[in-house]
Design a protein around this motif. Structure first.
Motif, short mmCIF file in Angstrom:
data_model
loop_
_atom_site.label_atom_id
_atom_site.label_comp_id
_atom_site.label_asym_id
_atom_site.label_seq_id
_atom_site.Cartn_x
_atom_site.Cartn_y
_atom_site.Cartn_z
N UNK A 82 0.78 5.51 -6.56
CA UNK A 82 0.82 5.63 -5.09
C UNK A 82 2.24 5.91 -4.61
N UNK A 83 3.22 5.26 -5.24
CA UNK A 83 4.61 5.49 -4.85
C UNK A 83 5.01 6.95 -5.10
N UNK A 86 3.63 9.56 -2.75
CA UNK A 86 4.11 9.56 -1.37
C UNK A 86 5.61 9.80 -1.26
N UNK A 87 6.33 9.60 -2.37
CA UNK A 87 7.79 9.54 -2.30
C UNK A 87 8.44 10.80 -1.74
N UNK A 88 7.87 11.95 -2.04
CA UNK A 88 8.56 13.17 -1.62
C UNK A 88 7.95 13.79 -0.38
N UNK A 89 7.11 13.02 0.30
CA UNK A 89 6.48 13.52 1.51
C UNK A 89 7.47 13.54 2.67
N UNK A 90 7.27 14.46 3.58
CA UNK A 90 8.09 14.53 4.80
C UNK A 90 7.44 13.73 5.92
N UNK A 91 6.18 13.35 5.71
CA UNK A 91 5.42 12.62 6.73
C UNK A 91 5.92 11.18 6.81
N UNK A 92 6.23 10.72 8.00
CA UNK A 92 6.86 9.40 8.12
C UNK A 92 5.94 8.25 7.72
N UNK A 100 7.13 0.83 1.12
CA UNK A 100 6.46 -0.44 0.82
C UNK A 100 6.12 -0.55 -0.66
N UNK A 101 5.64 0.57 -1.24
CA UNK A 101 5.31 0.56 -2.66
C UNK A 101 6.55 0.28 -3.50
N UNK A 102 7.70 0.87 -3.09
CA UNK A 102 8.95 0.66 -3.84
C UNK A 102 9.36 -0.81 -3.79
N UNK A 103 9.20 -1.45 -2.61
CA UNK A 103 9.56 -2.85 -2.50
C UNK A 103 8.66 -3.73 -3.37
N UNK A 104 7.38 -3.38 -3.42
CA UNK A 104 6.45 -4.15 -4.26
C UNK A 104 6.76 -3.94 -5.73
N UNK A 105 7.08 -2.70 -6.10
CA UNK A 105 7.42 -2.41 -7.50
C UNK A 105 8.69 -3.14 -7.90
N UNK A 106 9.59 -3.31 -6.94
CA UNK A 106 10.81 -4.07 -7.22
C UNK A 106 10.45 -5.54 -7.48
N UNK A 107 9.56 -6.09 -6.64
CA UNK A 107 9.15 -7.49 -6.85
C UNK A 107 8.46 -7.68 -8.18
N UNK A 108 7.68 -6.69 -8.58
CA UNK A 108 6.96 -6.79 -9.86
C UNK A 108 7.88 -6.47 -11.04
N UNK A 160 -5.08 3.72 -0.51
CA UNK A 160 -4.86 4.51 -1.73
C UNK A 160 -5.04 3.64 -2.98
N UNK A 161 -4.52 2.40 -2.93
CA UNK A 161 -4.67 1.50 -4.07
C UNK A 161 -6.14 1.20 -4.31
N UNK A 162 -6.86 1.05 -3.22
CA UNK A 162 -8.29 0.78 -3.36
C UNK A 162 -9.00 1.96 -4.03
N UNK A 163 -8.62 3.19 -3.62
CA UNK A 163 -9.23 4.38 -4.25
C UNK A 163 -8.90 4.45 -5.73
#
Ligand code: ZN
Length: 187
Positions: A82-83, A86-92, A100-108, A160-163
């Motif tokens: 998921x990260x 989305x990472x290279x998207x221009x959409x805010x 948010x995914x990056x922060x969670x991946x950091x926690x994990x 997205x995670x659910x999908x």
């Protein structure tokens, strides 16, 4: 916000020998023309002096994508997928999702924080993460996202995670508990 992803070099910046999969290496970031420039060195070529004057230096492991293709898919988590989507998207809202995914991946501890500081241009905060699995370097600029964008990003991430985790039933709501604490307030 801006997220940049760079992979390690295929060969040593000093002796030019090609790295092999899983080989320990030393990575260093220099600032050149207000941009980050990454160099990777084999263990034999690395000396403490090479870290002098760098923005950051850390130990890494070479990840050969030719070998990695044969790795079992479970090493790639839905959150990582998921990260990177989305990472290279221009959409805010997609950026908020990636943030948010990056922060969670950091926690994990999938992403390791290498350094957090002012960006070379002095205009934004920047966080550098190393992805432990792919040895990618991820540069995340201060997102300046609004509360509404963060909320939309959180909803998109959960969807997205659910999908990804339930490819058969894409319409059932996912519980926040299954992904740990996603009520991130950091910005
Ligand atoms: Zn070398």
């Amino acid at each position: 916000m801006e997220i940049k992803i760079s992979r390690s070099a295929r060969s040593c910046a000093a002796c030019a020998r090609e790295f092999v999969h899983e080989e320990p290496l030393h990575s260093a970031i220099r600032i050149q023309d207000l941009a980050f420039v990454r160099e990777d060195f084999c263990d034999a070529c690395w000396t403490a002096e090479r870290a002098n004057g760098t923005f950051s230096a850390w130990k890494a492991r070479f990840f050969d994508p030719r070998v990695a293709e044969q790795e079992p898919p479970e090493v790639f988590s839905p959150l990582r997928q998921a990260f990177y989507e989305a990472a290279e998207s221009e959409d805010r809202e997609q950026m908020a999702k990636a943030y948010l995914a990056a922060m969670l991946l950091r926690r994990q501890k999938v992403f390791r924080l290498i350094k957090e500081s002012d960006a070379p241009d002095g205009e934004a905060r920047v966080a550098l993460f190393a992805d432990r699995i792919g040895d990618r370097l991820i540069e995340v600029r201060d997102p300046n996202l609004t509360a509404g964008e963060m909320q939309a990003g959180r909803r998109l991430l959960m969807e997205r995670l659910n999908q990804l985790e339930n490819p058969e039933s894409t319409d059932s709501p996912v519980s926040a508990e299954s992904h740990g604490d996603v009520e991130l307030q950091e910005a």
